[in-house]
Design a protein around this motif. Structure first.
Motif, short mmCIF file in Angstrom:
data_model
loop_
_atom_site.label_atom_id
_atom_site.label_comp_id
_atom_site.label_asym_id
_atom_site.label_seq_id
_atom_site.Cartn_x
_atom_site.Cartn_y
_atom_site.Cartn_z
N MET A 185 -14.83 3.46 3.74
CA MET A 185 -13.61 1.50 3.35
C MET A 185 -12.77 2.30 3.88
O MET A 185 -12.08 3.18 3.34
CB MET A 185 -13.62 1.14 2.58
CG MET A 185 -13.10 0.10 2.07
SD MET A 185 -13.34 -0.29 0.66
CE MET A 185 -12.97 0.51 -0.76
N SER A 186 -11.08 2.20 4.60
CA SER A 186 -9.84 2.40 3.88
C SER A 186 -8.87 1.45 4.11
O SER A 186 -9.57 -0.19 4.87
CB SER A 186 -9.55 3.11 5.07
OG SER A 186 -9.29 2.99 7.08
N GLU A 187 -8.09 0.66 3.74
CA GLU A 187 -6.98 -0.02 3.56
C GLU A 187 -6.11 -0.13 4.77
O GLU A 187 -5.32 1.17 4.54
CB GLU A 187 -6.34 -0.53 2.03
CG GLU A 187 -7.62 -1.27 0.82
CD GLU A 187 -6.82 -0.93 -0.48
OE1 GLU A 187 -6.81 -2.15 -0.58
OE2 GLU A 187 -6.65 -0.39 -1.12
N PRO A 188 -5.64 -0.88 4.70
CA PRO A 188 -5.75 -2.35 5.41
C PRO A 188 -8.09 -2.50 5.57
O PRO A 188 -7.80 -2.20 6.82
CB PRO A 188 -5.39 -3.15 5.70
CG PRO A 188 -4.69 -1.98 7.04
CD PRO A 188 -4.75 -0.75 6.37
N VAL A 189 -8.36 -3.41 4.87
CA VAL A 189 -9.89 -3.58 5.02
C VAL A 189 -10.29 -4.45 6.61
O VAL A 189 -10.43 -4.16 7.38
CB VAL A 189 -10.74 -4.44 4.21
CG1 VAL A 189 -12.10 -5.24 4.44
CG2 VAL A 189 -10.81 -2.74 3.22
N LEU A 239 0.66 -1.10 0.01
CA LEU A 239 0.35 0.25 -0.13
C LEU A 239 1.12 1.46 -0.26
O LEU A 239 2.05 1.41 0.98
CB LEU A 239 -1.18 0.22 1.07
CG LEU A 239 -2.09 -1.23 1.69
CD1 LEU A 239 -2.95 -0.22 2.66
CD2 LEU A 239 -3.23 -0.50 -0.37
N THR A 240 0.89 2.33 -0.75
CA THR A 240 1.21 3.72 -1.05
C THR A 240 0.10 4.93 -1.19
O THR A 240 -1.40 4.24 -0.60
CB THR A 240 2.09 3.85 -1.82
OG1 THR A 240 0.52 3.75 -2.91
CG2 THR A 240 2.69 2.59 -2.24
N PRO A 241 -0.11 5.82 -0.31
CA PRO A 241 -1.11 6.83 0.17
C PRO A 241 -1.57 6.74 -1.40
O PRO A 241 -2.27 7.71 -1.61
CB PRO A 241 -0.45 8.41 -0.27
CG PRO A 241 0.97 8.02 0.89
CD PRO A 241 1.49 6.58 0.34
N GLU A 242 -0.75 6.59 -2.64
CA GLU A 242 -1.54 6.82 -4.53
C GLU A 242 -2.52 5.81 -4.62
O GLU A 242 -3.35 5.89 -4.71
CB GLU A 242 -0.26 7.36 -4.79
CG GLU A 242 0.82 8.55 -4.68
CD GLU A 242 1.55 8.19 -3.49
OE1 GLU A 242 1.26 9.04 -3.30
OE2 GLU A 242 1.80 7.92 -2.99
N ASP A 285 0.09 -9.74 -5.24
CA ASP A 285 0.77 -7.81 -5.96
C ASP A 285 -0.26 -7.02 -5.98
O ASP A 285 -1.46 -7.83 -6.28
CB ASP A 285 1.42 -7.95 -6.80
CG ASP A 285 1.53 -8.40 -8.16
OD1 ASP A 285 -0.27 -7.77 -8.67
OD2 ASP A 285 2.58 -8.22 -9.08
N THR A 286 -0.34 -6.03 -5.98
CA THR A 286 -1.11 -4.85 -5.54
C THR A 286 -2.33 -4.99 -6.48
O THR A 286 -3.27 -4.93 -6.98
CB THR A 286 -0.65 -3.84 -4.76
OG1 THR A 286 -0.27 -3.71 -3.36
CG2 THR A 286 -2.17 -2.64 -4.93
N PRO A 287 -1.34 -4.92 -8.35
CA PRO A 287 -2.21 -4.44 -9.15
C PRO A 287 -2.82 -6.18 -9.61
O PRO A 287 -4.34 -6.13 -10.06
CB PRO A 287 -1.58 -4.31 -9.77
CG PRO A 287 0.33 -3.75 -9.79
CD PRO A 287 0.01 -4.66 -8.44
#
Length: 249
Positions: free
Chosen positions: A55-59, A33-36, A226-228
């Motif tokens: 909602m905000s990560e991490p959920v 996770l990044t702010p972006e 991974d994130t993508p």
């Protein structure tokens, strides 16, 4: 005195469609996770202490599963699912109950993880419409052939148990990450066989669909998307879920 805590009991307008998140670490999410890249949306909520928050990560806050490691929750597939869901004036609420490193035996009716998920879903149902179950689990049951052979009956007991407790909810299950895409933390032949059997297993349950993990890549630890890939996986879960919901209309 004005209430300043915004949750599902105070100030949330419109119908909330809620989704139960269950399984192990790839449902909890381990993406960087990044702010972006963190997903937020004003029409997406998550359950905390039985109430809704934005909602905000991490959920899905998760525990450490190996000695010396801190909790590693991060980006998750469910955030992308929720952000992309066609809301039509409604809100989407996520009920995070996944637990890293767990086996299907730990998700049986009467076990702590199962009972906790049911309890959280019933709390959510006070202020939302339970809509579907999102499940990703199996890596911990692909460490030996005998685990793989025992998996189907355990999986069916778990899903039938959830429906007995929560109603006949649609269920979306995800494939495990493919060895050719970096998922080398479990025996390749067992992962491939698990995924090969998954459509037939899902077909044994009414209103159950499989989300494909084809082409999705690992974050470099041999186990986690991974994130993508998690963003893509979330959209695949969404497509499967919308198909199930449309068939009920």
């Amino acid at each position: 005195m004005d209430l300043w805590i915004q949750d599902g009991l105070h100030g949330t307008e419109g119908e909330i469609l809620s989704f139960l998140l269950v399984g192990q670490s790839n449902m909890a999410g381990r993406g960087d996770l990044t702010p972006e890249n963190a997903l937020r949306a004003p029409d997406c909520l998550m359950l905390r202490m039985g109430r809704w928050q934005l909602m905000s990560e991490p959920v899905n806050v998760d525990r450490a599963v190996m000695a010396g490691m801190g909790p590693r929750s991060g980006a998750c597939l469910a955030a992308g699912f929720a952000a992309s869901f066609p809301k039509e004036g409604r809100k989407v609420g996520l009920i995070p109950c996944a637990d890293g490193g767990t086996t299907i035996a730990q998700w049986q009716p009467g076990e702590v993880l199962f009972d906790h998920a049911v309890m959280q879903a019933k709390l959510a149902a006070r202020t939302s419409q339970l809509t579907a179950i999102l499940w990703h689990q199996g890596e911990s049951d692909c460490l030996a052939p005998e685990q793989l052979e025992a998996y189907p009956e355990g999986f069916l007991r778990t899903m039938e148990g959830f429906r007995e407790q929560l109603g006949p909810l649609p269920i979306v299950v995800g494939e495990l990450g493919c060895p050719e895409n970096g998922f080398t933390g479990t025996p390749a032949e067992l992962i491939r066989e698990f995924n090969r059997r998954l459509p037939g297993l899902a077909a044994r349950l009414p209103d159950c669909r499989v989300a494909s993990a084809e082409g999705l890549t690992c974050r470099g630890d041999g186990l986690h998307f991974d994130t993508p890939s998690l963003r893509t996986f979330g959209r695949r879960y969404l497509d499967a879920c919308l198909e199930l919901l449309a068939a009920r209309r």
